[in-house]
Design a protein around this motif. Structure first.
Motif, PDB file in Angstrom:
ATOM      1  N   VAL A 158       0.857  -1.185   0.000  1.00 12.99           N
ATOM      2  CA  VAL A 158       0.000   0.000   0.000  1.00 12.99           C
ATOM      3  C   VAL A 158       0.891   1.231   0.000  1.00 12.99           C
ATOM      4  O   VAL A 158       1.829   1.336   0.796  1.00 12.99           O
ATOM      5  N   HIS A 159       0.610   2.169  -0.911  1.00 17.27           N
ATOM      6  CA  HIS A 159       1.333   3.431  -0.979  1.00 17.27           C
ATOM      7  C   HIS A 159       0.585   4.483  -0.164  1.00 17.27           C
ATOM      8  O   HIS A 159      -0.642   4.540  -0.206  1.00 17.27           O
ATOM      9  N   VAL A 160       1.327   5.324   0.560  1.00 16.78           N
ATOM     10  CA  VAL A 160       0.685   6.342   1.392  1.00 16.78           C
ATOM     11  C   VAL A 160       1.135   7.744   1.010  1.00 16.78           C
ATOM     12  O   VAL A 160       2.184   7.941   0.405  1.00 16.78           O
ATOM     13  N   MET A 161       0.308   8.713   1.368  1.00 13.20           N
ATOM     14  CA  MET A 161       0.494  10.158   1.195  1.00 13.20           C
ATOM     15  C   MET A 161       0.124  10.662  -0.197  1.00 13.20           C
ATOM     16  O   MET A 161      -0.065  11.852  -0.394  1.00 13.20           O
ATOM     17  N   GLU A 162       0.013   9.782  -1.172  1.00 13.35           N
ATOM     18  CA  GLU A 162      -0.445  10.153  -2.498  1.00 13.35           C
ATOM     19  C   GLU A 162      -1.458   9.111  -2.948  1.00 13.35           C
ATOM     20  O   GLU A 162      -1.491   8.000  -2.416  1.00 13.35           O
ATOM     21  N   VAL A 163      -2.262   9.456  -3.942  1.00 13.00           N
ATOM     22  CA  VAL A 163      -3.257   8.519  -4.459  1.00 13.00           C
ATOM     23  C   VAL A 163      -2.787   7.985  -5.803  1.00 13.00           C
ATOM     24  O   VAL A 163      -2.563   8.753  -6.735  1.00 13.00           O
ATOM     25  N   GLU A 164      -2.589   6.676  -5.893  1.00 15.72           N
ATOM     26  CA  GLU A 164      -2.156   6.027  -7.126  1.00 15.72           C
ATOM     27  C   GLU A 164      -3.284   6.010  -8.152  1.00 15.72           C
ATOM     28  O   GLU A 164      -4.458   6.064  -7.797  1.00 15.72           O
ATOM     29  N   VAL A 165      -2.908   5.887  -9.396  1.00 15.67           N
ATOM     30  CA  VAL A 165      -3.916   5.748 -10.448  1.00 15.67           C
ATOM     31  C   VAL A 165      -3.649   4.523 -11.318  1.00 15.67           C
ATOM     32  O   VAL A 165      -4.436   4.193 -12.189  1.00 15.67           O
TER      33      VAL A 165
ATOM     34  N   LEU B 175      -7.685   5.279  -2.064  1.00  9.30           N
ATOM     35  CA  LEU B 175      -8.550   6.043  -1.161  1.00  9.30           C
ATOM     36  C   LEU B 175      -8.034   7.474  -0.984  1.00  9.30           C
ATOM     37  O   LEU B 175      -6.946   7.692  -0.442  1.00  9.30           O
ATOM     38  N   ASP B 176      -8.811   8.423  -1.445  1.00 10.31           N
ATOM     39  CA  ASP B 176      -8.467   9.843  -1.321  1.00 10.31           C
ATOM     40  C   ASP B 176      -9.156  10.406  -0.082  1.00 10.31           C
ATOM     41  O   ASP B 176     -10.378  10.524  -0.041  1.00 10.31           O
ATOM     42  N   LEU B 177      -8.376  10.760   0.938  1.00  8.15           N
ATOM     43  CA  LEU B 177      -8.925  11.264   2.196  1.00  8.15           C
ATOM     44  C   LEU B 177      -9.015  12.787   2.231  1.00  8.15           C
ATOM     45  O   LEU B 177      -9.502  13.356   3.207  1.00  8.15           O
ATOM     46  N   GLY B 178      -8.550  13.437   1.192  1.00  2.00           N
ATOM     47  CA  GLY B 178      -8.697  14.885   1.113  1.00  2.00           C
ATOM     48  C   GLY B 178      -7.791  15.653   2.067  1.00  2.00           C
ATOM     49  O   GLY B 178      -6.871  15.108   2.677  1.00  2.00           O
ATOM     50  N   PHE B 179      -8.083  16.934   2.235  1.00  2.00           N
ATOM     51  CA  PHE B 179      -7.289  17.853   3.052  1.00  2.00           C
ATOM     52  C   PHE B 179      -8.203  19.010   3.421  1.00  2.00           C
ATOM     53  O   PHE B 179      -9.331  19.102   2.954  1.00  2.00           O
ATOM     54  N   GLN B 180      -7.697  19.932   4.249  1.00  3.78           N
ATOM     55  CA  GLN B 180      -8.497  21.089   4.647  1.00  3.78           C
ATOM     56  C   GLN B 180      -7.628  22.328   4.719  1.00  3.78           C
ATOM     57  O   GLN B 180      -6.563  22.323   5.365  1.00  3.78           O
ATOM     58  N   VAL B 181      -8.044  23.394   4.062  1.00  3.86           N
ATOM     59  CA  VAL B 181      -7.368  24.677   4.212  1.00  3.86           C
ATOM     60  C   VAL B 181      -7.800  25.287   5.530  1.00  3.86           C
ATOM     61  O   VAL B 181      -8.996  25.516   5.763  1.00  3.86           O
ATOM     62  N   VAL B 182      -6.850  25.526   6.421  1.00  2.00           N
ATOM     63  CA  VAL B 182      -7.126  26.069   7.752  1.00  2.00           C
ATOM     64  C   VAL B 182      -6.793  27.558   7.731  1.00  2.00           C
ATOM     65  O   VAL B 182      -5.623  27.946   7.653  1.00  2.00           O
ATOM     66  N   ARG B 183      -7.814  28.382   7.810  1.00  2.00           N
ATOM     67  CA  ARG B 183      -7.625  29.835   7.715  1.00  2.00           C
ATOM     68  C   ARG B 183      -7.372  30.427   9.094  1.00  2.00           C
ATOM     69  O   ARG B 183      -8.239  30.386   9.970  1.00  2.00           O
ATOM     70  N   ARG B 184      -6.200  30.988   9.283  1.00  2.00           N
ATOM     71  CA  ARG B 184      -5.866  31.670  10.539  1.00  2.00           C
ATOM     72  C   ARG B 184      -5.381  33.076  10.195  1.00  2.00           C
ATOM     73  O   ARG B 184      -5.567  33.552   9.083  1.00  2.00           O
ATOM     74  N   ALA B 185      -4.769  33.736  11.154  1.00  2.00           N
ATOM     75  CA  ALA B 185      -4.516  35.172  11.019  1.00  2.00           C
ATOM     76  C   ALA B 185      -3.317  35.544  10.154  1.00  2.00           C
ATOM     77  O   ALA B 185      -3.127  36.715   9.819  1.00  2.00           O
ATOM     78  N   SER B 186      -2.493  34.596   9.754  1.00  2.00           N
ATOM     79  CA  SER B 186      -1.286  34.941   8.996  1.00  2.00           C
ATOM     80  C   SER B 186      -1.567  35.208   7.521  1.00  2.00           C
ATOM     81  O   SER B 186      -0.712  35.734   6.793  1.00  2.00           O
TER      82      SER B 186
ATOM     83  N   GLY C 242      -4.211   8.413   0.542  1.00  3.50           N
ATOM     84  CA  GLY C 242      -3.577   9.719   0.637  1.00  3.50           C
ATOM     85  C   GLY C 242      -4.502  10.824   0.167  1.00  3.50           C
ATOM     86  O   GLY C 242      -5.709  10.794   0.423  1.00  3.50           O
ATOM     87  N   PHE C 243      -3.924  11.796  -0.536  1.00  7.11           N
ATOM     88  CA  PHE C 243      -4.688  12.919  -1.058  1.00  7.11           C
ATOM     89  C   PHE C 243      -3.890  13.524  -2.203  1.00  7.11           C
ATOM     90  O   PHE C 243      -2.724  13.156  -2.423  1.00  7.11           O
ATOM     91  N   SER C 244      -4.498  14.441  -2.939  1.00  3.04           N
ATOM     92  CA  SER C 244      -3.812  15.076  -4.061  1.00  3.04           C
ATOM     93  C   SER C 244      -2.938  16.222  -3.562  1.00  3.04           C
ATOM     94  O   SER C 244      -3.442  17.265  -3.131  1.00  3.04           O
TER      95      SER C 244
END
Length: 348
Positions: free
Chosen positions: A161-168, A336-347, A176-178
Motif C-alpha cells: 500500500v502506498h501512502v500520502m499520495e493517491v495512485e492511479v 482512497l483519497d482522504l482529502g485535506f483542509q485549508v485552515v484559515r488563521r490570522a497569517s 492519501g490525497f492530491s
C-alpha cells in the motif's frame, strides 16, 4: 504420567555456532519434541496446558527468542509488515507511523521500520534487506521511486500500500490525497485574500513538494497570473532556520512579494519568527501560509494559515487496507483519497 523434567538451570546444547538458543534447545530442556515447542509457543489448543507451561518455563529460563525469518520460511507466512518512510525527524511521518502501529499490533503484526532519507539508492537497499525476511506486507511512502525499487516490490509478490499520495495505476493500492490540488487550494485562498505577488518557497524538493508547487502554478495560471510565478527552491532539509533565511531572501530579491506559500509548516513557522524579529508585519506587509498543520502552528504569532493533512487517518486506513490484502479479502476502494483542509488563521 512420568514426572516433569525440571527446567531450572537446564543444560543447554547450542545447535549453532552463533550460540543462539534454538527451538531444539528448548525442546531438550522441556523434554518434548521441537514440534511440540513450536505449537506450544504459538498457543495452539492441541497442546496440553501442562506441556505449554513446561515449554514456556524452559523458554524463559533459556532466554529463547523465536526466529521470525525461520518461522516465515516454515509456514510461508510472516507476522511482520515493512514500513518505509523518508525521515523519522519529520512529525508528519512519526504520526503516520504511530497510527500504522496502533492498527497493526492489536491484529498480531509487528513493523519493520525503514528510513530512506528521500534517497532512491537507500530505498532500494532497505527494500532488498526487508524483502529477504519475507514480510507479510509493505507500506511505502509515495509513488515515485526508481525502476529497480519498483521491480523489487512487484517481483516480491508482497501486498503493498502506498501512502500520502493517491495512485492511479491499475492494480495499485494507496491511501492519501492530491498534493497538487492541496497546493492549488491554499494558493487560491491567498488569491481570494487579494494577494497577487505570491511566491512558492520549498525545501527538500521531494516529489510531493514539487507537486504542491505545480498546484501553486496552476492556481496562478487560472487567475491569469502565469507570468508572476515565483518559485524559490532549496535542496536543503526543511527547517525553521531555513524558513527564516528564505523569508529574508524573498523579500530582498522580490520586494513586491505580498504573500508566501511555504511547502512545510516548519519553514513557515521559522518565517513568522523572523518576521517578528525584523519588524515585518504579517499579514499586513506579507501574508504567510504553510502546509501540513504541524503542532505549534496554531500558537504562532500570528497563528499560521495552512493545509491540514490527515496523516493519522492515512496511517490507520493504510494499515486496514493492507490487512485485507494480506488476508486475501477484497478491498472496496483500492485508491482512497482522504482529502485535506485549508485552515484559515490570522497569517493570511
Amino acid at each position: 504420567m512420568p514426572p516433569s523434567k525440571p527446567v531450572s538451570d537446564p543444560p543447554v546444547r547450542r545447535a549453532r555456532a552463533t550460540g543462539r538458543v534454538t527451538l531444539a534447545d528448548v525442546a531438550q530442556a522441556a523434554g518434548v519434541s521441537p514440534i511440540t515447542v513450536s505449537r506450544a509457543l504459538r498457543g495452539e489448543r492441541s497442546v496440553a496446558q501442562e506441556l505449554c507451561e513446561r515449554v514456556q518455563a524452559a523458554a524463559t529460563a533459556l532466554g529463547y527468542v523465536p526466529d521470525p525469518a525461520a518461522r516465515a520460511l516454515a509456514s510461508s507466512r510472516s507476522s511482520h509488515v515493512a514500513v518505509l518512510i523518508p525521515k523519522l525527524s519529520n512529525t508528519l511521518f512519526v504520526e503516520l507511523l504511530d497510527a500504522v502501529q496502533n492498527s497493526l499490533v492489536p491484529a498480531g503484526y509487528q513493523t519493520l521500520i525503514g528510513v530512506t532519507h528521500y534517497d532512491a539508492g537507500e530505498e532500494e537497499a532497505v527494500l532488498r534487506s526487508f524483502l529477504a525476511h519475507r514480510p507479510a506486507g509493505l507500506i511505502v511512502t509515495g509513488r515515485d521511486r526508481s525502476p529497480a525499487a519498483a521491480a523489487l516490490i512487484e517481483g516480491s509478490g508482497v501486498p503493498c500500500v502506498h501512502v500520502m499520495e493517491v495512485e492511479v495505476e491499475p492494480g495499485s493500492h494507496s491511501v492519501g490525497f492530491s498534493q497538487r490540488e492541496a497546493g492549488r487550494a491554499i494558493t487560491q485562498h491567498l488569491l481570494d485574500c487579494g494577494r497577487r505577488q505570491i511566491a512558492y518557497v520549498a525545501a527538500q524538493l521531494d516529489p510531493r513538494t514539487l507537486e504542491r508547487g505545480e498546484g501553486y502554478a496552476q492556481a496562478l495560471a487560472q487567475a491569469g497570473l502565469a507570468d508572476r510565478v515565483n518559485k524559490v527552491l532549496s535542496a536543503e532539509p526543511s527547517s525553521m532556520a531555513l524558513g527564516a533565511a528564505m523569508l529574508e531572501r524573498v523579500l530582498r530579491e522580490a520586494p513586491d512579494t505580498d504573500a508566501i506559500f511555504f511547502c512545510n509548516d516548519d519553514l513557515a513557522q521559522g518565517a513568522l519568527l523572523a518576521a517578528l524579529r525584523l519588524g515585518v508585519a504579517v499579514p499586513g506587509r506579507v501574508a504567510v501560509a504553510g502546509f501540513n498543520d504541524l503542532p505549534g502552528s496554531d500558537q504562532m504569532v500570528p497563528p499560521l494559515t495552512t493545509v491540514a493533512t490527515p496523516r493519522r487517518e492515512i496511517g490507520e486506513q493504510a494499515a486496514h487496507m493492507l490487512m485485507k490484502l494480506m488476508r486475501g479479502q477484497p478491498v472496496e476502494q483500492p485508491n482512497l483519497d482522504l482529502g485535506f483542509q485549508v485552515v484559515r488563521r490570522a497569517s493570511a
